[in-house]
Each structure stands twice: as C-alpha cells, then as structure tokens.
Design an enzyme around this catalytic site. Structure first.
Site, short mmCIF file in Angstrom:
data_model
loop_
_atom_site.label_atom_id
_atom_site.label_comp_id
_atom_site.label_asym_id
_atom_site.label_seq_id
_atom_site.Cartn_x
_atom_site.Cartn_y
_atom_site.Cartn_z
N SER A 36 0.84 1.55 -0.27
CA SER A 36 -0.55 1.99 -0.12
C SER A 36 -1.24 2.37 -1.42
O SER A 36 -2.45 2.55 -1.45
CB SER A 36 -0.64 3.16 0.87
N SER A 85 -3.29 1.69 2.13
CA SER A 85 -4.34 2.43 2.81
C SER A 85 -5.29 3.14 1.85
O SER A 85 -6.32 3.66 2.26
CB SER A 85 -3.71 3.47 3.74
N LYS A 91 -8.45 10.82 -2.21
CA LYS A 91 -8.35 10.18 -0.89
C LYS A 91 -8.53 11.23 0.21
O LYS A 91 -8.08 12.37 0.07
CB LYS A 91 -6.98 9.52 -0.79
#
Length: 547
Positions: free
Chosen positions: A216, A192, A102
């Site tokens: 997330s 997210s 990420k």
C-alpha cells in the site's frame, strides 16, 4: 471539519489572498529545495501553505478533480503563521514544511480520523498518533488528510484502489481522462495510500505519510513516480493508526526524492512505549549519511529469474513488453554503476508472476461466502483485523458511537446505499473470528508466513547469494518483504504504457523496488539514491502546471 466541498476549498483559497509567486515549482520541488528556500528567507511557511492550498483548489477540488485530499486542516494558516520566523534546523528539520497524512492516521483535535468510512465520519482521535506528534515537533505543518482506499482495502474484495465511501475515488494524475465503468480510473492510482501518493505527485504538498500492510506504499509510489520507504515493522510507531494487521502494518514517507525520504525517516523512526515492536529498533543516527552516486559499486543485487531458464529474468516473461524493456534498462543502469547482478530463482511464492514455489503458503479465507462472492485475503489479516481494529476503536476513537467492528458492519448494512457500493466481504469474514487470536488456524498461518518469507524466502535467497538487496519491478515483490516485516525502497524507473480494458493508456510511471533484510533501510536508501541520481527519471504529471 468534514470533507471540504468545492465551496469550502474556495473559501480557504479566498482567505489566501493574492501574493507574489513563490520561487519554487511546487509540482517537482523537493523538501530539500523547500527547506533551502525557507532557510534563506526566499519563502515563508504561510506563503507555502497558501500556494499548496491554491493548487488543491485548482486541481483537487476543481479542474481534473484528483480527489486526493479528503479534508483540509482548518488551522493550517494559523499554524504556518506561527512558524514564519522559524527556519529549518537540526532540532526542527521540517519547520514550515506542509505535509499531508493519510486519513487512517490519528490527528487529535482539528481533523477527524475516518479511514475513509462513512461509519467514522466526524470521528475524532483522543490524541495525535505518535508519528503526527513527531512531525509537529519537527516543525511540519499538517496540511490535511489524504484520501485512501477505505479501511486500507480491507473492507471488500472488489474495492477499487483509491476509493472510499466517504472520500470518493482518487484519480491517477498521469491518466486523468481515462475513466472506465462506474467512474473507476483505467490507470490505477495505486492503493491503499492513493491520496498520499497522488497529492505528492501533483504538487499538492511537500511530502506525505502513507501506510502499508502489503503493497500500500509501494504500489501507489510506483504508479505515481515517487519514492517511498516501506520500513521494517517496528522502525516507525503504529500507535494511533487505524490498523489492518499488527504483524505487517507500518507507516512510511511519500516523497519526490530519495534524500527527502531519508530526511523524513530521520524524524519518524523512533522508539515508542505505545508500540512494543519499536523496542527492537535498530537505526543509524542519520539516514542521509552515505547517499552518494558511488554507493552501488560492488553491491550484489538479486534479480529473481525463471528457474527453467536462469539467464532469462522472470520480468521479461511475466511483464508487458514496455515494462520488461524498462526493467532491462534499469538493470543496465545498475551494472553501469558497478553493481553485481545475481540472477537466481527465489524459492518462494508471494509476488505477481513469481517463479517456483517450495512451500504452499496459507492464503485463503475459509470463513465466509457472501452474496456469491468469496473473499480471499491472507487469513492472517482477517484474524488480526478484528482484534486490532477493536483495540484501536477502544483506545483511540472519540466523538463516535462506533465502538467495535460489529458496529461498523451494522452501520454499513443500515446505510448500504451509500456505504456498501462494493460490499464488505472482508469485514464480514473477520467479524466471524473470535477476535482474540487464539485460533489454531491463525497461529499456523502466521508461522507459515514467517517460514516462507524469512527462512525459505528473503533470508535464504539473500544469504545463499550474498546479496545486498533484491530488485523487483513495481510492487510485485511487496508481499515477500511484508510477510517477513522487512523493508523496501521504491524509486522511479521510467514510464510505461499499454492497453487496459480495451483502451490505450498514456505513459504512466513504473518504479523499481530494492528490498532487503530487517533494519537495512540505510543500505537500501543508498542503493536507491545511486540509481536515482544516475537515471533521473521522475517527471511531474502533465496538465498540472504552476499557477
């Protein structure tokens, strides 16, 4: 390297050259399958990287344009070439396996670390995050950075899941054609860690690493038919990760199978002097040990129920019909495997549509009202965000003029047309705090979170009913475990459909989460594995076939 345009990705694809097809179906091959092929010489690291790059070009940059990969590593092919003669082993279990991380996880050198923010475009990290270093030492090929909800969805109250000003909007691969107003997917990719999840679901990498503060990892894993482990805070180092709140932040794996998640946890779970929370860590030698179909036998699984009708699982009254039916089927699988299902009210708030509340939890933002919109994230996040982000920018960020949160706010205001499509309510509220965590309101809110989530929540519920785990549909229980810093394991449970914004959706995934006490990842993985093997419900997204 900036976000590759279609041309940049095409240049990489051209460098790949024509090769014979690899003997793996990358849309559903597990890390274990890939490691087996590498060990037996059926494929090389270079061939794997080239195959994944071709899929990224075909499906992420072109075709349906998933937009899950924010940036490609320009050194990927060179790194893979150096690993072509190295086979996965006990000392290097990930040798030659391509992984995405990420874009809030620091990668020193070859790739910027931006958290999806235009303000941090081109910003480098002084060094690898601890978990990136561990991945490299285990032999993993860092394929690139995954797109995300900007600043892990702590920039603005109305930020859609999977959107960042730098990376654009991630799409859910199971509902590609359904896009609503302003280009926002009708079926969310989850947030997210949206890009991390979509990339694994679509076969753009072998596995990925995401992060969670509250939901997330769990939500995008559920939305994309994946396995994830949201670990106990302190099991995995946060050093070098762009933060939200140190009391709840953690990283975790995104994989297609429970065994793969356990394999990655073996690599990632390590003490780190840069993260004091890891000093209390407790972990087994091998998370894959005990992964058997019999692990569910005799396990006591809590199912939160409506206090007014304890025999009626709260799922049924709060979930859409297809979701309620799926949950009933999941519970039946657990019972068939020999689990003892304990239906009882959970005496706490914090999950969607949850049952009764015995304590009010401070979960408001008294600090700001901006342009008529009141931002209401947990108050703990707002206080810790400024403190923790300023610390990250000071200690980790390089090659950028951005030194503080105030610099980001100012940059966004100067570039509002590009940077503030959805505003920055949360940042404005956080910037109004002192930044030193000395406020009485912060201390009170954090204490209340711990009491409600531990003493009055998970601990009380599990102790009272002698539970091994608590079962939740999707990410509905995320905040309970997150506030306590406790672990959850998500596993695919099937597919649901419905009507969203007046549009009928195609079938898309829903998972079930097993949540438990601190340091119980090994137990939760065993339970999730038994369920996974008995149900076998993951299917790759349609419309993204092998090339």
């Amino acid at each position: 390297m900036q976000k590759p345009s279609r041309g940049d990705a095409a240049t990489v694809a051209a460098a790949v050259g024509a090769e014979a097809p690899i003997p793996l179906k990358l849309d559903h091959a597990s890390m274990s399958d890939i490691a087996h092929a590498l060990v037996n010489g059926h494929v090389t690291a270079s061939a794997l990287v080239k195959a994944y790059l071709a899929r990224i070009e075909a499906y992420d940059r072109d075709g349906p344009k998933l937009n899950a990969v924010r940036a490609l590593n320009p050194d990927t092919l060179a790194i893979a070439g150096r690993l072509d003669g190295v086979k996965p082993s006990a000392s290097r279990p990930l040798a030659g396996i391509p992984i995405l991380v990420k874009d809030n996880i620091a990668t020193g050198g070859e790739l910027p670390t931006t958290a999806g923010s235009l303000a941090l475009e081109g910003a480098q990290a002084r060094a690898d995050a601890t978990i990136v270093r561990l991945l490299r030492e285990a032999g993993a090929v860092i394929l690139g950075k995954a797109n995300l909800t900007e600043f892990s969805n702590m920039l603005a109250v109305d930020m859609p899941a999977g959107y960042s000003s730098l990376g654009g909007q991630v799409k859910n691969p199971y509902a590609l054609a359904l896009v609503g107003d302003h280009g926002i997917p009708v079926v969310s990719p989850g947030g997210s860690s949206a890009g991390s999840a979509v990339a694994v679901a679509a076969g753009l990498c072998a596995a990925s690493i995401g992060t969670e503060t509250s939901g997330s990892l769990l939500w995008p894993a559920s939305q994309n038919g994946l396995v994830t482990v949201k670990p106990t805070v302190g099991l995995i180092s946060r050093a070098g990760i762009v933060p939200i709140a140190h009391s709840q932040d953690t990283a975790g794996p995104m994989t297609r199978t429970v065994r793969d998640a356990a394999l990655l946890l073996n690599v990632l779970a390590a003490t780190d002097p840069l993260d004091p929370a890891t000093q209390k860590q407790r972990r087994p030698a091998d998370y894959t040990a005990g992964l058997t179909r019999n692990a569910m036998k005799g396990a006591r699984i809590g199912v939160p129920s409506d206090p007014a009708d304890p025999l009626n699982d709260c799922f049924y009254g709060k979930l859409p019909p297809t979701s309620a039916k799926l949950m009933a089927e999941a519970i039946q699988v657990l019972e068939d495997l020999g689990a003892v299902i304990v239906r009882a009210s959970m005496p706490t708030a914090g999950w969607i549509g949850g049952p009764g509340t015995t304590m009010a939890v401070l979960n408001r933002n008294p600090l700001s009202e901006h342009k008529g919109t009141v931002a209401r994230p947990p108050v703990v996040f707002l206080y810790e965000l400024k403190h923790d982000l300023n610390l990250y920018l000071k200690e980790w960020a390089a090659n950028t003029d951005v030194k503080t949160m105030a610099d980001i706010v100012a940059f966004n205001e100067r570039n509002a047309g590009r940077a503030l499509r959805f505003g920055q309510d949360h940042f404005l509220a956080a910037e109004m705090t002192r930044g030193d965590l000395s406020e009485r309101e912060y201390k009170s809110a954090r204490a209340m979170d711990l009491i409600s989530a531990k003493t009055g929540g998970m601990d009380a519920y599990m102790n009272q009913h002698k539970l091994d785990a608590v079962l939740f549909p999707g990410a509905t229980g995320a905040s309970i475990a997150a506030k306590a810093g406790y672990p959850s394991v998500m596993v695919p449970a099937g597919f649901i459909s419905g009507t969203t914004d007046g549009k009928d959706t195609p079938d898309y995934p829903l998972g079930v989460a097993f949540a438990g006490r601190a340091w119980s990842e090994h137990k939760l993985l065993r339970l999730a594995y038994a369920y996974e093997q008995a149900s076998d419900l993951r299917k790759p997204p349609p419309g993204l076939p092998g090339l």
